[in-house]
Every structure is written in structure tokens, then in C-alpha cells.
Design a protein around this motif. Structure first.
Motif, PDB file in Angstrom:
ATOM      1  N   GLY A 168      13.194  70.035  86.601  1.00 60.01           N
ATOM      2  CA  GLY A 168      14.469  69.982  87.326  1.00 60.01           C
ATOM      3  C   GLY A 168      15.525  69.459  86.282  1.00 60.01           C
ATOM      4  N   ALA A 169      16.848  69.083  86.906  1.00 56.18           N
ATOM      5  CA  ALA A 169      18.131  68.874  86.246  1.00 56.18           C
ATOM      6  C   ALA A 169      17.903  67.664  85.207  1.00 56.18           C
ATOM      7  CB  ALA A 169      19.156  68.708  87.020  1.00 56.18           C
ATOM      8  N   ASP A 170      17.305  66.624  85.671  1.00 59.47           N
ATOM      9  CA  ASP A 170      17.133  65.304  84.898  1.00 59.47           C
ATOM     10  C   ASP A 170      15.800  65.542  84.010  1.00 59.47           C
ATOM     11  OD1 ASP A 170      15.120  65.055  87.029  1.00 59.47           O
ATOM     12  OD2 ASP A 170      15.842  63.270  87.636  1.00 59.47           O
ATOM     13  N   GLY A 171      14.959  66.581  84.034  1.00 58.25           N
ATOM     14  CA  GLY A 171      13.884  66.939  83.126  1.00 58.25           C
ATOM     15  C   GLY A 171      12.566  66.502  84.080  1.00 58.25           C
ATOM     16  N   ALA A 172      12.672  65.884  85.349  1.00 59.39           N
ATOM     17  CA  ALA A 172      11.480  65.725  86.164  1.00 59.39           C
ATOM     18  C   ALA A 172      11.309  66.957  86.684  1.00 59.39           C
ATOM     19  CB  ALA A 172      12.100  64.772  87.173  1.00 59.39           C
ATOM     20  N   LEU A 173       9.814  66.680  86.997  1.00 53.97           N
ATOM     21  CA  LEU A 173       9.269  68.101  87.640  1.00 53.97           C
ATOM     22  C   LEU A 173       9.819  68.309  89.064  1.00 53.97           C
ATOM     23  CD1 LEU A 173       6.996  70.079  86.867  1.00 53.97           C
ATOM     24  CD2 LEU A 173       5.495  68.822  88.418  1.00 53.97           C
ATOM     25  N   GLN A 174      10.189  69.499  89.278  1.00 55.01           N
ATOM     26  CA  GLN A 174      10.819  70.072  90.728  1.00 55.01           C
ATOM     27  C   GLN A 174      10.017  71.064  91.298  1.00 55.01           C
ATOM     28  OE1 GLN A 174      14.291  69.026  91.433  1.00 55.01           O
ATOM     29  NE2 GLN A 174      14.240  70.334  93.302  1.00 55.01           N
ATOM     30  N   HIS A 175       9.805  70.980  92.552  1.00 54.31           N
ATOM     31  CA  HIS A 175       8.871  72.097  93.488  1.00 54.31           C
ATOM     32  C   HIS A 175       9.661  72.788  94.278  1.00 54.31           C
ATOM     33  CE1 HIS A 175       5.601  69.529  91.841  1.00 54.31           C
ATOM     34  NE2 HIS A 175       6.236  68.354  92.596  1.00 54.31           N
ATOM     35  N   ALA A 176       9.328  73.999  94.568  1.00 53.94           N
ATOM     36  CA  ALA A 176      10.044  74.845  95.264  1.00 53.94           C
ATOM     37  C   ALA A 176       8.916  75.917  95.978  1.00 53.94           C
ATOM     38  CB  ALA A 176      10.997  76.031  94.598  1.00 53.94           C
TER      39      ALA A 176
END
Length: 341
Positions: A104-112
Motif C-alpha cells: 500500500g501507500a505506506d508500505g503496509a500490505l493492502q488487499h483487494a
């Protein structure tokens, strides 16, 4: 507030291309239009190499775990395969995963998650009288499937009991956290008494397998797609284990105070009972379940104040909720619905 909302949207917009890259669809993206911003951000994505758009859901970081998201999508696929209800198809990644993960934008893992586009529009209040009976019938089909379906190993979804909806474990906090409640004289005391009453009634109603199981958890108007010949159920992101008739309460979301609610509930119950039997105890539990949902939403409109829809409801929503609670405490809320079913 306007600056906060604009910043929140910009943050979501930046994730669209990264998410679509996991599906191999980023380079063909022609346009991504924000459809809704609530728990998650949902976009309608048009492509240069395809006639039909796809619907991309970006998950709010930390709100759902990847196993929970996968479980939701597996149920949707099973519902479609079994012909239980109409709902848009899940689009899997090229590697066969039901959900996508990316930085994600802050480097954290994002899901979709990605879905096929389905026709239809959400009903507004003027449509409810004609739509609610169909929604009740479709919800009964959903619950019948939930009771029959054998969950795959690792299936995990939230619990929607009292503690997780309005108690200490709630993802949205407590209704007491909403400062708008204090703007209505005596409002906090009225809502507290309503909470005590609904808790007593729902504990008496119980959690037997005939009344408590896997539900959609957010069958409000925004999650219905209505066409001339069908009603499709969308956005199972809140599916979990709860009272089956909590799905009825969800269908009244944000409209619990409307004078037409009795008629809408009666229509929903007629549709539901045409597919799945209802007893007197089930109907008697409806006002408590609707009040439960309303108290959860009082907390929600405060917690999600960074979204345009939640911001548009304040501060009147709390005062309207106190009015609903007063009627509920006087045993005068949704009583006509039970008699009319």
C-alpha cells in the motif's frame, strides 16, 4: 472536513493501479471511477481492451484479514455455483487467488478483490414497497444455503453478536463515542435503556442454529442491484455469523426512523416466509434487531466521519436514533409489521 475527505479519496485513488497490476489489468486501464467510499473504496474500472468494466474493491487496511476476505469470496463463488442467489462473479488473479495483495501507500500490505460488473441500481426509499418482498425472499434463499453449506477448512468470518456489534469488541466503537448523542437532551439515557432492553430480548431469543448462522451482514439499499426482472445481492464484506433476521435490520439501515418502515418490514417478512418459515418468536425479535443495528450505526457515522456519506448524516442521525429508541422502549416500534405479515 472537505480537506479531510479529499485527502482520504486521493489516498485510495493511488492504490487502484497497484491493485490492478496483480490482476495484469493495470496497463489496459482507461478510467477508474469511485463508486463508494465506506469501509472500503469501490471503483468501476473501464479498460481499453474489454467492452465490460470490472468492479475493484480496495480493502481498508486492518479492517479484514486476508483469510477473512478469501472466505467471503469463496462463499460468493459457492452461492453462484449452487444457483442460490444472484451476485456478481469473483475475478481471480492470474495465479488463481480469489483476492489480491500488494504494497500500500505506506508500505503496509493492502488487499483487494475484483468482480464482474452487474447491471442494476440501488433502490431509493420510493422503491422499497415493491422491492422489499423480493429482498426478503432472496435473503431466505441465502440463509437456506448458509445452513446447508459445509464450510471449507480455514473458513473464517466475524461474529455479529452483541459484543461485536455494540460492545467492547465492536470495530466501530460504541454509540456513546458519538458526541452528537449529547446534543439531544436525555439522549444518552434513552439509548442506554434501549440497549439494555434489546440485550435482554435477544438473549431470550437465543442463538440456536435455526435463528443464528452465516448472514450477509449489510443488506442495505447500497448493496442491492435492482433491475426489472431481478435483485442482485452485492458486497459480502460484512458477512459473518449472526442472527438471520439481522439481515432484515440491515435492509432498513439509515431509514429506521422513516414512517414507512412498518410497511417495508411487513413486505420483507412476507417474502422471507414464502421461502423459509418464521415463528412468532422470530417476528417478535425484529424490533430489537433493528434497534441493535441502529445503535451500531450511531457509532459507525462517528467512526467513519471521514467518508462523505457518514458526514452527510450528522448531526441529525443521533437525534433521529433517540426518537426510534423512545418508540422501541414504549413497545410502539414496528408493531404493525408483525400484524401485517
Amino acid at each position: 472536513m472537505a480537506d479531510t475527505l479529499a485527502t482520504a479519496r486521493l489516498t485510495w485513488d493511488r492504490q487502484v493501479t497497484a491493485a490492478l497490476a496483480v490482476y495484469g489489468r493495470d496497463t489496459a486501464l482507461a478510467e477508474a471511477r469511485l463508486l463508494s467510499l465506506s469501509e472500503n473504496a469501490t471503483y468501476l474500472c473501464a479498460f481499453t481492451d474489454a467492452a465490460e468494466p470490472l468492479v475493484l474493491r480496495l480493502h481498508r487496511p486492518g479492517f479484514r484479514t486476508l483469510p477473512q476476505i478469501r472466505s467471503e469470496l469463496l462463499w460468493i463463488e459457492r452461492l453462484r455455483a449452487d444457483g442460490a442467489v444472484r451476485t456478481p462473479a469473483v475475478v481471480r488473479t492470474p495465479s488463481g487467488e480469489p483476492a489480491a495483495s500488494f504494497p500500500g501507500a505506506d508500505g503496509a500490505l493492502q488487499h483487494a478483490a475484483l468482480f464482474e460488473f452487474a447491471p442494476g441500481a440501488e433502490p431509493d426509499a420510493t422503491d422499497f414497497a415493491s422491492v422489499m418482498e423480493v429482498v426478503g425472499r432472496e435473503t431466505a434463499a441465502l440463509h437456506d444455503h448458509a445452513r446447508r453449506w459445509r464450510r471449507p477448512e480455514g473458513f473464517t468470518r466475524p461474529d455479529w453478536d452483541l459484543d461485536h456489534l455494540i460492545g467492547a469488541a465492536s470495530l466501530w466503537g460504541r454509540w456513546r463515542d458519538n458526541p452528537d448523542v449529547a446534543l439531544t437532551p436525555g439522549g444518552a439515557e434513552v439509548l442506554a435503556r434501549a440497549e439494555e432492553k434489546l440485550a435482554r430480548e435477544l438473549r431470550a431469543y437465543g442463538r440456536g442454529e435455526a435463528v443464528f448462522g452465516l448472514i450477509h451482514g449489510d443488506l442495505r439499499a447500497a448493496n442491492l442491484l435492482v433491475t426489472a426482472d431481478a435483485v442482485r445481492l452485492i458486497d459480502f464484506d460484512d458477512c459473518g455469523t449472526g442472527w438471520f433476521l439481522y439481515d432484515l435490520a440491515c435492509s432498513l439501515s439509515f431509514l429506521e426512523h422513516d414512517a414507512r418502515a412498518d410497511g417495508w418490514v411487513a413486505a420483507w417478512l412476507r417474502g422471507y416466509a414464502s421461502r423459509r418459515p418464521l415463528g412468532d418468536a422470530d417476528v417478535a425479535a425484529v424490533p430489537a434487531l433493528v434497534m441493535l443495528r441502529r445503535l451500531m450505526l450511531v457509532a459507525w457515522v462517528h467512526k467513519r466521519g471521514d467518508t462523505p456519506f457518514a458526514a452527510s448524516l450528522r448531526p441529525a442521525f443521533a437525534a433521529q436514533s433517540v426518537d426510534v429508541a423512545r418508540r422501541y422502549l414504549a413497545d410502539g416500534y414496528l408493531t404493525a409489521a408483525g400484524r401485517a405479515r
